[in-house]
Scaffold this motif. Structure first.
Motif, short mmCIF file in Angstrom:
data_model
loop_
_atom_site.label_atom_id
_atom_site.label_comp_id
_atom_site.label_asym_id
_atom_site.label_seq_id
_atom_site.Cartn_x
_atom_site.Cartn_y
_atom_site.Cartn_z
N ALA A 106 1.38 -1.38 -0.10
CA ALA A 106 -0.06 0.09 0.11
C ALA A 106 0.86 1.62 -0.13
CB ALA A 106 -0.78 0.27 1.17
N PHE A 107 1.39 1.27 0.97
CA PHE A 107 3.47 2.32 0.92
C PHE A 107 3.90 2.81 -0.21
CE2 PHE A 107 7.04 3.83 0.94
CZ PHE A 107 6.96 5.01 1.45
N LEU A 108 4.15 1.71 -1.06
CA LEU A 108 3.98 1.72 -2.40
C LEU A 108 3.55 2.25 -3.37
CD1 LEU A 108 6.66 -1.22 -2.82
CD2 LEU A 108 7.24 0.46 -2.20
N ASP A 109 2.16 1.37 -3.46
CA ASP A 109 0.48 2.34 -4.13
C ASP A 109 1.25 3.66 -4.32
OD1 ASP A 109 -0.04 0.55 -4.51
OD2 ASP A 109 -1.93 0.29 -3.59
N GLY A 110 1.62 4.24 -3.25
CA GLY A 110 1.55 5.83 -3.17
C GLY A 110 2.14 6.21 -3.71
N PHE A 111 3.90 5.58 -2.64
CA PHE A 111 5.26 6.34 -3.48
C PHE A 111 4.99 6.37 -5.17
CE2 PHE A 111 9.90 5.56 -4.52
CZ PHE A 111 10.60 6.54 -3.35
N PHE A 112 4.36 5.34 -5.67
CA PHE A 112 4.97 4.95 -7.18
C PHE A 112 4.27 6.30 -8.13
CE2 PHE A 112 7.15 0.92 -6.44
CZ PHE A 112 8.89 1.17 -6.73
N GLU A 113 2.72 6.20 -7.69
CA GLU A 113 2.38 7.28 -8.40
C GLU A 113 2.45 8.63 -8.57
OE1 GLU A 113 -1.37 7.45 -6.35
OE2 GLU A 113 -2.49 8.71 -7.68
N LEU A 114 3.43 8.77 -7.72
CA LEU A 114 4.40 10.15 -7.64
C LEU A 114 5.29 9.51 -8.46
CD1 LEU A 114 3.68 13.53 -6.93
CD2 LEU A 114 5.09 12.81 -4.98
N ALA A 115 5.84 8.37 -7.76
CA ALA A 115 7.30 8.92 -8.78
C ALA A 115 7.46 8.47 -10.10
CB ALA A 115 7.80 7.72 -8.47
N GLN A 116 6.04 8.24 -10.80
CA GLN A 116 6.16 7.92 -11.81
C GLN A 116 5.52 9.52 -12.72
OE1 GLN A 116 3.48 3.96 -11.95
NE2 GLN A 116 5.14 3.04 -11.14
N ARG A 117 4.65 9.84 -11.70
CA ARG A 117 4.07 11.40 -12.38
C ARG A 117 5.50 11.95 -13.10
NH1 ARG A 117 -0.84 13.53 -9.39
NH2 ARG A 117 -2.09 11.53 -9.96
N HIS A 118 6.52 12.28 -12.22
CA HIS A 118 7.65 12.29 -12.32
C HIS A 118 8.81 11.58 -13.12
CE1 HIS A 118 6.34 15.87 -11.12
NE2 HIS A 118 5.73 15.74 -9.34
N ASP A 119 8.96 10.93 -13.35
CA ASP A 119 10.00 9.89 -13.76
C ASP A 119 10.97 9.56 -13.28
OD1 ASP A 119 11.14 8.44 -15.88
OD2 ASP A 119 11.92 9.54 -17.27
N VAL A 120 10.40 9.69 -11.94
CA VAL A 120 11.78 9.10 -10.81
C VAL A 120 12.07 7.68 -10.77
CG1 VAL A 120 12.31 9.54 -8.92
CG2 VAL A 120 11.39 11.43 -9.90
N ALA A 121 13.15 7.66 -10.71
CA ALA A 121 13.39 5.81 -10.83
C ALA A 121 13.88 5.62 -9.47
CB ALA A 121 13.88 5.10 -11.46
N LEU A 122 13.27 4.63 -8.53
CA LEU A 122 13.50 4.46 -7.19
C LEU A 122 14.83 3.25 -7.57
CD1 LEU A 122 13.79 4.22 -4.35
CD2 LEU A 122 11.66 2.00 -4.46
#
Ligand code: ADP
Ligand code: MG
Length: 327
Positions: A106-122
């Motif tokens: 669930a944490f990653l749902d929110g994290f990656f939603e924003l990351a993908q919006r800005h093309d940020v790679a973990l």
């Protein structure tokens, strides 16, 4: 080192993270080795920032994990935005009380939603056992010498703010009383899902003289700009932009306190030459972001807020306490 690692499932958790992480062409090596390998474009500076969210300090025990994932990244991207940087990569250090795969998902749902919006790679991170704590480090880049720093404000500059102020701190006061006001959802969304003003930072390069993101309240954060730039500032309270949700709930001095001393809005406050007003308006319009002139830079070393009658106004202690008690 694994001295304090989550005893069971640590590698299972890392695997779950790695499976969901999206890559970029400039990531030579991401999650899985001892460290990541990243390629910076030629003639650019690396911009690095880090922020931690702690349970009981920055969020309450009942906080939705997806909101935490979003916010932990958002507060870091907001710092990159305030520098005028283009985000690229991030790392994630988690301290977890137990190896809870559902919570992590669930944490990653929110994290990656924003990351993908800005093309940020973990590209890496760490997981250890302890009280819930989330540290994100974000990396971006900027053409050499183009950063929006705190130390460039000049006397007579306009002081601008993006969006509206006070929503997040009003939401803090509402927590636990949800449902009582129709507008509560709008305010809570500002608190839990702040929008980092990345595109604004990009279009302000070469236009803003100084810039900061408002995380601790306008007076405090503009104070940092003034200290770094060796200038003072005057804020016209009547000009402070407020959302309909906020004006529907708070009026007069209670609202002023939230807008001047409340934090967590993650808007950008920047200064620019009066001669560049139209250029700034045009730049903000190009990224569909409202902006308001709320004051001006003056000689001196203090930030003063002026009432509609032109008198200096000090936020009452309750304004600060409201926020301080709830964070
Ligand atoms: P080490 O002991 O060498 O630091 P770890 O077991 O901590 O290795 O991590 C293994 C790999 O998984 C590393 O590439 C690390 O960056 C990555 N990793 C660990 N935790 C996270 C996390 N929370 N998010 C993203 N990557 C992680
Ligand atoms: Mg490690």
């Amino acid at each position: 080192m694994h001295g304090a690692s989550v005893p069971q499932g640590e590698f299972h958790l890392i695997d779950a993270i790695r499976k969901r992480a999206t890559l970029r062409a400039d990531v030579t090596l991401g999650i899985g080795d001892d460290a990541a390998l990243l390629r910076l474009p030629a003639d650019h500076e690396l911009v690095v920032t880090t922020d931690t969210l702690n349970i009981g300090v920055h969020f309450l025990a009942g906080a939705a994990p997806a909101d935490l994932g979003w916010k932990a990244l958002a507060v870091n991207l907001s710092d990159l935005a305030a520098m005028g940087a283009l985000p690229a990569w991030c790392t994630l250090a988690l301290s977890l009380p137990q190896a809870d795969a559902d919570w992590l998902d669930a944490f990653l749902d929110g994290f990656f939603e924003l990351a993908q919006r800005h093309d940020v790679a973990l590209v890496g991170g760490d997981i250890t056992r302890g009280p819930l704590s989330i540290t994100v480090t974000a990396h971006g880049f900027l053409p050499e010498g183009r950063a929006l720093r705190r130390d460039g404000a000049r006397v007579e500059d306009d002081v601008w703010i993006t969006g509206t102020l006070g929503d997040a701190s009003a939401a803090l006061a509402l927590q636990g009383r949800a449902g009582a006001w129709a507008s509560a959802d709008d305010l809570l969304r500002r608190l839990h899902r702040p929008t980092p003003r990345i595109t604004v930072g990009l279009v302000l390069r070469g236009l803003a003289h100084a810039c900061i993101d408002v995380s601790d309240g306008l007076l405090a954060d503009l104070g940092h700009v003034c200290a770094a730039s060796a200038v003072g500032a005057e804020i016209a309270i009547a000009q402070l932009p407020a959302s309909d949700a906020l004006t529907g709930l708070h009026d007069g001095e209670a609202r002023w306190a939230l807008q001047l001393a409340g934090g967590d809005d993650y808007e950008l406050c920047f200064t620019a030459a009066v001669a560049d007003r139209e250029a700034v308006r045009h730049a903000l319009a190009s990224v569909q972001t409202p902006g308001t002139i709320v004051g001006r830079i003056i000689a001196g070393d203090a930030v003063r807020a002026l009432t509609p009658d032109g008198e200096a106004w000090t936020a009452p202690r309750t304004g600060y306490m409201h926020f301080a008690a709830a964070t």
